[in-house]
Design an enzyme around this catalytic site. Sequence first.
Site, short mmCIF file in Angstrom:
data_model
loop_
_atom_site.label_atom_id
_atom_site.label_comp_id
_atom_site.label_asym_id
_atom_site.label_seq_id
_atom_site.Cartn_x
_atom_site.Cartn_y
_atom_site.Cartn_z
N CYS A 261 0.71 -1.24 0.03
CA CYS A 261 -0.03 -0.06 -0.06
C CYS A 261 0.82 1.20 0.12
O CYS A 261 1.35 1.72 1.08
CB CYS A 261 -0.80 0.08 1.18
SG CYS A 261 -1.99 1.43 1.34
N CYS B 154 -0.59 3.88 2.13
CA CYS B 154 -0.19 3.95 3.67
C CYS B 154 1.14 4.12 4.06
O CYS B 154 1.49 4.61 4.92
CB CYS B 154 -0.43 2.63 3.98
SG CYS B 154 -2.10 1.76 3.58
N ASP B 155 2.25 3.78 3.03
CA ASP B 155 3.56 3.49 3.43
C ASP B 155 4.52 4.42 2.62
O ASP B 155 5.73 4.63 2.95
CB ASP B 155 4.04 1.88 3.30
CG ASP B 155 3.22 1.29 4.36
OD1 ASP B 155 2.98 1.69 5.42
OD2 ASP B 155 3.07 0.11 4.10
#
Length: 321
Positions: free
Chosen positions: A145, A148-149
């Site tokens: 992701c 997300c990261d």
Amino acid sequence: MAEEKINKVTIIGSGPAGYTAAIYAARANLEPVVFAGGPTLEHPQRVPGGQLMVTTDVENYPGFPEAITGPELMERFQKQAERFGTVIHMENVVKVDFSQRPFLIESESGLKVRSETVIISTGATAKWLGVKGEDSFKNRGVSACATCDGAFFKNQEVIVVGGGDTAMEEATYLAKIVKHVTLVHRRDTLRASKVMQERALKNPKISFLWNSAVEEVMGDTKGMTGAVVRNLKTGDSQLLAATGLFVAIGHTPNTELFQGILETHQSGYLKTVPGSTRTNIPGVFACGDVQDSYYRQAITAAGTGCMAAIDAERWLIEEGE
């Protein structure tokens, strides 16, 4: 075998969606019961709490300016649900019967409950490459992701694997943050839509390795340092220096239990009525990543969990329950 019980709301699955649904249902005095899930033979890494349980720092969930780990965030969700009286079973559901109400739900331990409504929040599982070193460096370089990261890789070299819309989106998103993106694809043409292809191909910070596959993820005690990439036509391998590897070959919604029972999209995600969480069976609702192939974020999952609880509550009122 345990005695059957009739619930007002039974939630299958946990994570941000399931626990948020439980919080709202419990506060509405619906006394929800949650089957939080756990490992299976097919998915030994699956744990209660969903994909956040294998996420280290969560920096984009509102209310946590100093960041919070995924497991800690899910622990707080769970405790909040329990505070309002939610009963949580840390096990999987193995059978459902939605042919008549109250619905029948059976767990792996043999516990059977009947329920006036069911909320499904079983989530989705990222597809991984299955190569050497991948598991060792998950959350230490390997991710599924970018949203997300991606922020953890500012001004660094990263690799994206895939050839569809998701891979193009991930690469384009990362190009705004990182130093350079190398996109590795098994073929010499992309499956992505023309618009997404053109966007990635024209980006000066994205380069492509065609007819190639990642064979091994390399690293040290600090994290990932690179990946061995093999050309599938020539057989030649090279070590590509990178601190991040984003696997973008898709997700599989956890809908095995509902095959042939609930309507799904061609991709396997549960169909819900637009603007609601209602499925094709009255009284059965779906929220979170099991019905969302687009956003796939903790906060959107939590939002649909809230919607599902409210939808269930209002449906019960409509039915005179």
